[in-house]
Design an enzyme around this catalytic site. Structure first.
Site, PDB file in Angstrom:
ATOM      1  N   TYR A  28      33.261 122.812 -13.431  1.00  0.00           N
ATOM      2  CA  TYR A  28      33.381 124.030 -13.075  1.00  0.00           C
ATOM      3  C   TYR A  28      31.134 123.713 -13.410  1.00  0.00           C
ATOM      4  O   TYR A  28      30.585 124.261 -12.375  1.00  0.00           O
ATOM      5  CB  TYR A  28      33.242 125.219 -14.753  1.00  0.00           C
ATOM      6  CG  TYR A  28      33.161 126.404 -13.655  1.00  0.00           C
ATOM      7  CD1 TYR A  28      33.733 127.079 -13.203  1.00  0.00           C
ATOM      8  CD2 TYR A  28      31.685 127.018 -14.352  1.00  0.00           C
ATOM      9  CE1 TYR A  28      33.419 129.080 -12.701  1.00  0.00           C
ATOM     10  CE2 TYR A  28      31.722 128.426 -14.692  1.00  0.00           C
ATOM     11  CZ  TYR A  28      31.625 129.006 -13.300  1.00  0.00           C
ATOM     12  OH  TYR A  28      32.018 130.598 -13.565  1.00  0.00           O
ATOM     13  N   LEU A  60      41.225 126.220 -17.738  1.00  0.00           N
ATOM     14  CA  LEU A  60      43.118 126.371 -18.172  1.00  0.00           C
ATOM     15  C   LEU A  60      44.214 125.393 -17.306  1.00  0.00           C
ATOM     16  O   LEU A  60      45.114 125.707 -17.807  1.00  0.00           O
ATOM     17  CB  LEU A  60      42.888 127.940 -17.952  1.00  0.00           C
ATOM     18  CG  LEU A  60      42.389 128.789 -18.656  1.00  0.00           C
ATOM     19  CD1 LEU A  60      42.370 130.658 -18.615  1.00  0.00           C
ATOM     20  CD2 LEU A  60      43.048 128.997 -20.510  1.00  0.00           C
ATOM     21  N   GLU A  61      43.769 124.887 -16.365  1.00  0.00           N
ATOM     22  CA  GLU A  61      44.457 124.231 -15.224  1.00  0.00           C
ATOM     23  C   GLU A  61      44.224 122.656 -16.102  1.00  0.00           C
ATOM     24  O   GLU A  61      45.685 122.172 -15.071  1.00  0.00           O
ATOM     25  CB  GLU A  61      43.876 124.175 -14.154  1.00  0.00           C
ATOM     26  CG  GLU A  61      44.271 125.919 -13.246  1.00  0.00           C
ATOM     27  CD  GLU A  61      42.954 126.690 -13.535  1.00  0.00           C
ATOM     28  OE1 GLU A  61      43.194 127.881 -13.950  1.00  0.00           O
ATOM     29  OE2 GLU A  61      41.526 126.194 -14.193  1.00  0.00           O
ATOM     30  N   ILE A  85      30.988 127.267 -21.371  1.00  0.00           N
ATOM     31  CA  ILE A  85      29.849 127.580 -22.187  1.00  0.00           C
ATOM     32  C   ILE A  85      30.192 128.885 -22.474  1.00  0.00           C
ATOM     33  O   ILE A  85      30.911 129.559 -22.110  1.00  0.00           O
ATOM     34  CB  ILE A  85      28.428 127.390 -20.892  1.00  0.00           C
ATOM     35  CG1 ILE A  85      28.492 126.200 -21.444  1.00  0.00           C
ATOM     36  CG2 ILE A  85      27.909 127.864 -22.009  1.00  0.00           C
ATOM     37  CD1 ILE A  85      27.792 125.613 -20.502  1.00  0.00           C
ATOM     38  N   HIS A  91      35.958 136.009 -22.857  1.00  0.00           N
ATOM     39  CA  HIS A  91      37.256 134.906 -21.699  1.00  0.00           C
ATOM     40  C   HIS A  91      36.420 134.128 -22.835  1.00  0.00           C
ATOM     41  O   HIS A  91      37.940 132.923 -22.457  1.00  0.00           O
ATOM     42  CB  HIS A  91      36.520 134.654 -20.455  1.00  0.00           C
ATOM     43  CG  HIS A  91      36.862 133.834 -19.378  1.00  0.00           C
ATOM     44  ND1 HIS A  91      38.457 134.465 -19.227  1.00  0.00           N
ATOM     45  CD2 HIS A  91      36.595 133.173 -18.963  1.00  0.00           C
ATOM     46  CE1 HIS A  91      39.105 133.961 -17.979  1.00  0.00           C
ATOM     47  NE2 HIS A  91      38.052 133.254 -18.228  1.00  0.00           N
ATOM     48  N   ASN A 115      41.348 114.427 -25.835  1.00  0.00           N
ATOM     49  CA  ASN A 115      40.685 115.762 -25.129  1.00  0.00           C
ATOM     50  C   ASN A 115      39.001 116.007 -25.121  1.00  0.00           C
ATOM     51  O   ASN A 115      38.102 116.135 -26.303  1.00  0.00           O
ATOM     52  CB  ASN A 115      40.987 116.943 -25.712  1.00  0.00           C
ATOM     53  CG  ASN A 115      40.488 118.710 -25.638  1.00  0.00           C
ATOM     54  OD1 ASN A 115      39.739 118.667 -25.120  1.00  0.00           O
ATOM     55  ND2 ASN A 115      40.522 119.357 -26.748  1.00  0.00           N
ATOM     56  N   ARG A 129      25.701 116.857 -25.103  1.00  0.00           N
ATOM     57  CA  ARG A 129      27.321 116.102 -26.122  1.00  0.00           C
ATOM     58  C   ARG A 129      27.366 115.697 -24.291  1.00  0.00           C
ATOM     59  O   ARG A 129      28.049 114.604 -24.572  1.00  0.00           O
ATOM     60  CB  ARG A 129      27.666 117.657 -25.937  1.00  0.00           C
ATOM     61  CG  ARG A 129      27.639 117.278 -26.918  1.00  0.00           C
ATOM     62  CD  ARG A 129      27.915 118.954 -27.658  1.00  0.00           C
ATOM     63  NE  ARG A 129      28.237 119.681 -28.605  1.00  0.00           N
ATOM     64  CZ  ARG A 129      27.217 119.869 -30.144  1.00  0.00           C
ATOM     65  NH1 ARG A 129      25.452 119.970 -29.004  1.00  0.00           N
ATOM     66  NH2 ARG A 129      26.806 120.220 -30.744  1.00  0.00           N
TER      67      ARG A 129
END
Length: 183
Positions: A28, A60-61, A85, A91, A115, A129
């Site tokens: 994204y 989410l996917e 972010i 959301h 993760n 990061r």
């Protein structure tokens, strides 16, 4: 601030046989994702491993894609990458919590997952990061997956459960074979 703290890092995991990982990234924020992937690739290659890379629409996917790959693919472990972010709505909380929960549940089922989905307040935190030459959270996620794979290999093949196990030749009562469902 996290960038000024020192942290202990485990030595790189070592393997007798090669490992293959799936890097699953939600690009994204493409420039952030590219840095995370660069760090993950470098860590996997440094450990002598190979990888495949897939992209999904959003964080989410990522757990769903990893679950599918586990069922249909042949991977020793998984690296989950992306960036969330904080925005103006709740959301952010949903995406952070549910993507993390999905990965945790897969991990508790025995998947070796690192993760590397960043959950930050602003773009600058994400950039710091993600940088492969900086905090390298992509490389850290790959290292985590590699360490979990090493643990799986250390303990060997899955066992057939623990605890009480009845004798294999059925129950014997007064010289007569009785199964557990026979009174």
């Amino acid at each position: 601030m996290a960038s000024s703290e020192t942290h202990y890092t485990l030595p790189r995991a070592a393997f007798d046989k090669p490992v293959k990982l799936l890097i699953c990234v939600a690009p994204y924020y493409k420039d952030i994702a590219d840095q995370l992937v660069a760090g993950a690739r470098a860590e996997i290659e440094a450990a002598g491993g190979t990888y495949e890379l897939i992209e999904v629409p959003g964080a989410l996917e990522v757990p769903t894609a990893i679950g599918i790959a586990e069922r249909l693919g042949h991977f020793d472990g998984y690296v989950a990458l992306g960036c969330i972010i904080r925005g103006e709505t709740t959301h952010y909380d949903t995406v952070c919590n549910d993507s993390s929960r999905g990965l945790t549940l897969l991990g508790l089922q025995g998947l070796c997952i690192g993760n590397g989905i960043l959950t930050v307040e602003n773009y600058e935190q994400a950039r710091v990061r993600a940088e492969a030459d900086g905090q390298n959270k992509g490389g850290g996620a790959a290292a985590a997956a590699l360490h979990l794979i090493a643990i799986v290999r250390k303990f060997g093949a899955a066992r057939k459960g623990v605890g009480f196990k009845p004798a294999a030749d059925e129950y014997r009562i007064a010289g007569e074979a009785k199964g557990p469902d026979v009174a």
